[in-house]
Design a protein around this motif. Structure first.
Motif, PDB file in Angstrom:
ATOM      1  N   VAL A   1       7.115  14.390 -47.892  1.00  0.00           N
ATOM      2  CA  VAL A   1       6.626  14.757 -49.220  1.00  0.00           C
ATOM      3  C   VAL A   1       5.312  14.036 -49.504  1.00  0.00           C
ATOM      4  N   TRP A   2       5.209  12.768 -49.122  1.00  0.00           N
ATOM      5  CA  TRP A   2       3.972  12.022 -49.329  1.00  0.00           C
ATOM      6  C   TRP A   2       2.837  12.622 -48.486  1.00  0.00           C
ATOM      7  N   VAL A   3       3.112  12.946 -47.230  1.00  0.00           N
ATOM      8  CA  VAL A   3       2.093  13.548 -46.359  1.00  0.00           C
ATOM      9  C   VAL A   3       1.611  14.860 -46.966  1.00  0.00           C
ATOM     10  N   ILE A   4       2.546  15.675 -47.436  1.00  0.00           N
ATOM     11  CA  ILE A   4       2.178  16.943 -48.069  1.00  0.00           C
ATOM     12  C   ILE A   4       1.269  16.693 -49.267  1.00  0.00           C
ATOM     13  N   SER A   5       1.591  15.690 -50.073  1.00  0.00           N
ATOM     14  CA  SER A   5       0.762  15.399 -51.255  1.00  0.00           C
ATOM     15  C   SER A   5      -0.646  14.978 -50.854  1.00  0.00           C
ATOM     16  N   GLN A   6      -0.773  14.239 -49.759  1.00  0.00           N
ATOM     17  CA  GLN A   6      -2.096  13.813 -49.301  1.00  0.00           C
ATOM     18  C   GLN A   6      -2.917  15.001 -48.802  1.00  0.00           C
ATOM     19  N   VAL A   7      -2.271  15.917 -48.106  1.00  0.00           N
ATOM     20  CA  VAL A   7      -2.964  17.106 -47.622  1.00  0.00           C
ATOM     21  C   VAL A   7      -3.354  17.995 -48.804  1.00  0.00           C
ATOM     22  N   GLU A   8      -2.466  18.096 -49.791  1.00  0.00           N
ATOM     23  CA  GLU A   8      -2.783  18.874 -50.996  1.00  0.00           C
ATOM     24  C   GLU A   8      -3.998  18.304 -51.715  1.00  0.00           C
ATOM     25  N   LYS A   9      -4.074  16.982 -51.802  1.00  0.00           N
ATOM     26  CA  LYS A   9      -5.242  16.346 -52.428  1.00  0.00           C
ATOM     27  C   LYS A   9      -6.512  16.664 -51.650  1.00  0.00           C
ATOM     28  N   ALA A  10      -6.403  16.661 -50.335  1.00  0.00           N
ATOM     29  CA  ALA A  10      -7.564  16.944 -49.501  1.00  0.00           C
ATOM     30  C   ALA A  10      -8.019  18.393 -49.649  1.00  0.00           C
ATOM     31  N   CYS A  11      -7.080  19.277 -49.944  1.00  0.00           N
ATOM     32  CA  CYS A  11      -7.422  20.690 -50.118  1.00  0.00           C
ATOM     33  C   CYS A  11      -7.962  20.966 -51.510  1.00  0.00           C
ATOM     34  N   GLY A  12      -7.431  20.287 -52.495  1.00  0.00           N
ATOM     35  CA  GLY A  12      -7.877  20.486 -53.861  1.00  0.00           C
ATOM     36  C   GLY A  12      -7.504  21.829 -54.458  1.00  0.00           C
ATOM     37  N   ALA A  13      -6.494  22.456 -53.927  1.00  0.00           N
ATOM     38  CA  ALA A  13      -6.098  23.778 -54.419  1.00  0.00           C
ATOM     39  C   ALA A  13      -4.771  23.737 -55.149  1.00  0.00           C
ATOM     40  N   GLY A  14      -4.384  22.563 -55.592  1.00  0.00           N
ATOM     41  CA  GLY A  14      -3.085  22.448 -56.236  1.00  0.00           C
ATOM     42  C   GLY A  14      -1.983  22.401 -55.200  1.00  0.00           C
ATOM     43  N   PRO A  15      -0.776  22.581 -55.662  1.00  0.00           N
ATOM     44  CA  PRO A  15       0.361  22.500 -54.742  1.00  0.00           C
ATOM     45  C   PRO A  15       0.306  23.571 -53.652  1.00  0.00           C
ATOM     46  N   LEU A  16       0.495  23.139 -52.433  1.00  0.00           N
ATOM     47  CA  LEU A  16       0.582  24.062 -51.299  1.00  0.00           C
ATOM     48  C   LEU A  16       2.033  24.422 -51.006  1.00  0.00           C
ATOM     49  N   ILE A  17       2.890  23.434 -51.168  1.00  0.00           N
ATOM     50  CA  ILE A  17       4.294  23.603 -50.793  1.00  0.00           C
ATOM     51  C   ILE A  17       5.162  23.021 -51.893  1.00  0.00           C
ATOM     52  N   ASP A  18       6.159  23.769 -52.306  1.00  0.00           N
ATOM     53  CA  ASP A  18       7.170  23.251 -53.219  1.00  0.00           C
ATOM     54  C   ASP A  18       8.211  22.551 -52.343  1.00  0.00           C
ATOM     55  N   ALA A  19       8.332  21.244 -52.515  1.00  0.00           N
ATOM     56  CA  ALA A  19       9.223  20.457 -51.654  1.00  0.00           C
ATOM     57  C   ALA A  19      10.656  20.988 -51.681  1.00  0.00           C
ATOM     58  N   LYS A  20      11.052  21.620 -52.772  1.00  0.00           N
ATOM     59  CA  LYS A  20      12.412  22.153 -52.865  1.00  0.00           C
ATOM     60  C   LYS A  20      12.633  23.322 -51.917  1.00  0.00           C
ATOM     61  N   THR A  21      11.554  23.961 -51.475  1.00  0.00           N
ATOM     62  CA  THR A  21      11.704  25.112 -50.589  1.00  0.00           C
ATOM     63  C   THR A  21      11.686  24.728 -49.108  1.00  0.00           C
ATOM     64  N   LEU A  22      11.408  23.468 -48.820  1.00  0.00           N
ATOM     65  CA  LEU A  22      11.372  23.028 -47.427  1.00  0.00           C
ATOM     66  C   LEU A  22      12.771  22.984 -46.835  1.00  0.00           C
ATOM     67  N   THR A  23      12.855  23.357 -45.598  1.00  0.00           N
ATOM     68  CA  THR A  23      14.114  23.200 -44.873  1.00  0.00           C
ATOM     69  C   THR A  23      13.987  21.970 -43.977  1.00  0.00           C
ATOM     70  N   ARG A  24      15.080  21.517 -43.465  1.00  0.00           N
ATOM     71  CA  ARG A  24      15.059  20.355 -42.577  1.00  0.00           C
ATOM     72  C   ARG A  24      14.166  20.622 -41.359  1.00  0.00           C
ATOM     73  N   ASP A  25      14.135  21.859 -40.897  1.00  0.00           N
ATOM     74  CA  ASP A  25      13.309  22.218 -39.746  1.00  0.00           C
ATOM     75  C   ASP A  25      11.817  22.113 -40.048  1.00  0.00           C
ATOM     76  N   ASP A  26      11.426  22.285 -41.318  1.00  0.00           N
ATOM     77  CA  ASP A  26      10.018  22.241 -41.691  1.00  0.00           C
ATOM     78  C   ASP A  26       9.390  20.858 -41.505  1.00  0.00           C
TER      79      ASP A  26
END
Length: 109
Positions: free
Chosen positions: A59-84
């Motif tokens: 979740v932290w890595v995703i937030s860092q990538v989202e900040k780098a993109c600047g497009a708001g949320p890319l992924i809703d953490a609730k939709t992630l599966t264990r495989d993701d």
């Protein structure tokens, strides 16, 4: 009052001023390298691309990538599966796919 926060935990690193990443043009391999760098920065580096990524770290890595993109949320953490986030490679693939779908603009991370 008892503290409910473990003061012995590792805090995420503070971004440096010179950390600017243009994620928009990254290939899947580039994103995997960036994810590995982020994981190493919090002491969660593994030499094996098959090593699992703890969910809170993912979740932290995703937030860092989202900040780098600047497009708001890319992924809703609730939709992630264990495989993701089972491996850094799997997490990188999910991020790469979502960045391509959003065509995120560049900002500093």
């Amino acid at each position: 009052m008892v503290q409910d926060i473990d003061t012995g935990g590792i805090a995420p690193p503070q971004p440096r001023v010179d950390d600017t990443v243009d994620i928009r043009g990254f290939t899947e391999s580039d994103i995997e390298d960036h994810v590995s760098t982020l994981l190493a920065s919090v002491g969660d580096a593994s030499n094996s691309p098959s090593a699992g990524v703890p969910s809170l770290v993912a979740v932290w890595v995703i937030s860092q990538v989202e900040k780098a993109c600047g497009a708001g949320p890319l992924i809703d953490a609730k939709t992630l599966t264990r495989d993701d986030f089972a491996t850094p490679t799997a997490l990188s693939r999910v991020l790469h796919r979502r960045i391509r779908e959003k065509n995120a603009p560049f900002v500093e991370s």
